[in-house]
Design a protein around this motif. Sequence first.
Motif, short mmCIF file in Angstrom:
data_model
loop_
_atom_site.label_atom_id
_atom_site.label_comp_id
_atom_site.label_asym_id
_atom_site.label_seq_id
_atom_site.Cartn_x
_atom_site.Cartn_y
_atom_site.Cartn_z
N LEU A 122 -7.02 4.13 -4.88
CA LEU A 122 -6.95 5.08 -3.77
C LEU A 122 -8.20 5.93 -3.78
O LEU A 122 -8.65 6.37 -4.84
CB LEU A 122 -5.72 5.99 -3.89
N ALA A 123 -8.75 6.18 -2.60
CA ALA A 123 -9.93 7.03 -2.46
C ALA A 123 -9.58 8.20 -1.55
O ALA A 123 -8.69 8.10 -0.72
CB ALA A 123 -11.09 6.24 -1.87
N ARG A 124 -10.28 9.30 -1.73
CA ARG A 124 -10.04 10.49 -0.91
C ARG A 124 -8.55 10.81 -0.80
O ARG A 124 -8.05 11.09 0.29
CB ARG A 124 -10.68 10.34 0.46
N SER A 125 -7.87 10.76 -1.89
CA SER A 125 -6.44 11.02 -1.94
C SER A 125 -6.21 12.49 -2.24
O SER A 125 -6.61 12.98 -3.31
CB SER A 125 -5.80 10.14 -3.01
N THR A 126 -5.61 13.20 -1.31
CA THR A 126 -5.36 14.62 -1.48
C THR A 126 -3.98 15.01 -0.97
O THR A 126 -3.44 14.39 -0.06
CB THR A 126 -6.39 15.51 -0.75
N ALA A 127 -3.47 16.05 -1.59
CA ALA A 127 -2.21 16.64 -1.15
C ALA A 127 -2.40 18.14 -1.04
O ALA A 127 -3.07 18.74 -1.87
CB ALA A 127 -1.08 16.33 -2.13
N ILE A 183 5.33 19.64 -0.19
CA ILE A 183 4.11 18.98 0.28
C ILE A 183 3.94 19.26 1.77
O ILE A 183 4.81 18.97 2.58
CB ILE A 183 4.13 17.47 0.01
N VAL A 184 2.78 19.84 2.11
CA VAL A 184 2.46 20.20 3.49
C VAL A 184 1.66 19.08 4.16
O VAL A 184 1.86 18.76 5.32
CB VAL A 184 1.66 21.53 3.52
N GLU A 185 0.73 18.49 3.41
CA GLU A 185 -0.10 17.39 3.90
C GLU A 185 -0.31 16.41 2.76
O GLU A 185 -0.37 16.81 1.59
CB GLU A 185 -1.49 17.87 4.34
N TYR A 186 -0.47 15.13 3.11
CA TYR A 186 -0.75 14.12 2.09
C TYR A 186 -1.46 12.96 2.77
O TYR A 186 -0.99 12.46 3.79
CB TYR A 186 0.55 13.64 1.43
N GLY A 187 -2.59 12.57 2.22
CA GLY A 187 -3.33 11.46 2.80
C GLY A 187 -4.13 10.72 1.76
O GLY A 187 -4.55 11.30 0.76
N VAL A 188 -4.32 9.42 1.98
CA VAL A 188 -5.11 8.59 1.08
C VAL A 188 -5.91 7.58 1.88
O VAL A 188 -5.63 7.34 3.06
CB VAL A 188 -4.23 7.82 0.06
N ARG A 189 -6.87 6.99 1.24
CA ARG A 189 -7.57 5.80 1.73
C ARG A 189 -7.36 4.74 0.65
O ARG A 189 -7.51 5.02 -0.53
CB ARG A 189 -9.06 6.05 1.91
N PHE A 190 -7.06 3.54 1.07
CA PHE A 190 -6.87 2.45 0.12
C PHE A 190 -8.23 1.84 -0.20
O PHE A 190 -8.94 1.43 0.71
CB PHE A 190 -5.91 1.41 0.69
N GLY A 202 0.81 -1.21 0.00
CA GLY A 202 0.00 0.00 0.00
C GLY A 202 0.85 1.26 0.00
O GLY A 202 0.54 2.23 -0.70
N MET A 203 1.93 1.25 0.76
CA MET A 203 2.78 2.44 0.83
C MET A 203 3.50 2.69 -0.49
O MET A 203 3.79 3.84 -0.83
CB MET A 203 3.79 2.32 1.97
N LEU A 204 3.77 1.63 -1.26
CA LEU A 204 4.35 1.81 -2.58
C LEU A 204 3.33 2.47 -3.51
O LEU A 204 3.67 3.40 -4.24
CB LEU A 204 4.81 0.46 -3.15
N THR A 205 2.10 2.02 -3.45
CA THR A 205 1.04 2.63 -4.25
C THR A 205 0.88 4.11 -3.87
O THR A 205 0.79 4.98 -4.73
CB THR A 205 -0.29 1.88 -4.02
N MET A 206 0.87 4.37 -2.58
CA MET A 206 0.74 5.74 -2.09
C MET A 206 1.91 6.60 -2.56
O MET A 206 1.74 7.76 -2.95
CB MET A 206 0.65 5.74 -0.57
N ALA A 207 3.11 6.03 -2.53
CA ALA A 207 4.31 6.78 -2.95
C ALA A 207 4.25 7.13 -4.44
O ALA A 207 4.61 8.25 -4.82
CB ALA A 207 5.56 5.96 -2.66
N GLU A 208 3.77 6.20 -5.25
CA GLU A 208 3.68 6.50 -6.69
C GLU A 208 2.66 7.61 -6.95
O GLU A 208 2.89 8.47 -7.79
CB GLU A 208 3.32 5.24 -7.48
N ALA A 209 1.55 7.60 -6.21
CA ALA A 209 0.58 8.68 -6.37
C ALA A 209 1.18 10.02 -5.92
O ALA A 209 0.98 11.04 -6.57
CB ALA A 209 -0.69 8.35 -5.58
N ARG A 233 -5.48 4.63 -10.41
CA ARG A 233 -6.19 3.45 -10.90
C ARG A 233 -5.17 2.39 -11.32
O ARG A 233 -4.08 2.72 -11.75
CB ARG A 233 -7.07 3.79 -12.10
N SER A 234 -5.60 1.15 -11.20
CA SER A 234 -4.81 0.03 -11.70
C SER A 234 -5.78 -0.98 -12.29
O SER A 234 -6.76 -1.36 -11.63
CB SER A 234 -3.98 -0.62 -10.59
N GLY A 235 -5.54 -1.37 -13.53
CA GLY A 235 -6.45 -2.28 -14.19
C GLY A 235 -7.85 -1.71 -14.33
O GLY A 235 -8.83 -2.44 -14.30
#
Length: 142
Positions: free
Chosen positions: A132-137, A81-88, A60-67, A125-127
């Motif tokens: 990732l949902a609610r992904s914001t920076a 980057i001041v803030e960064y968060g995602v939901r898987f 998951g952290m790899l996916t988050m890092a790529e985003a 997205r993948s496939g």
Amino acid sequence: MTTTVRYDDVEVGTELPEQTYPVRRLDLIRYAGASGDFNVIHWNERVAKSVGLPGVIAHGMLTMAEAGRLVTDWVGDPGAIVEYGVRFSAPVVVPDDDQGAEIVVSGKVTEKRGDNQVVIAITARSGGVKVLARSTAVVRLA
């Protein structure tokens, strides 16, 4: 590295150029070594399926890092980057072949704040599935 995107040049609705990041089994091995996360679901098909997964999945952290990479490449400064968060929302399934999987990431500025900060909504997205949902920076621009 300095920030290459200026606050005054960005409007709500500004789109970050879509990027595609490949993920192969070798990438999972490298990430496991770097992160210390050797969970067998990231390298053993039999175990991954035995716990209900469709196959070996990316960390998951790899996916988050790529985003997040989409944003840092766009702004030109990871320190902006001041803030960064995602939901898987779904795993990135990585087949055991020469192709692997792809993570397709895009972003859009959804808000301009004071102190030269902007909010970016990120889509990954993948496939064809949103991973990732609610992904914001929140990023501070020059």
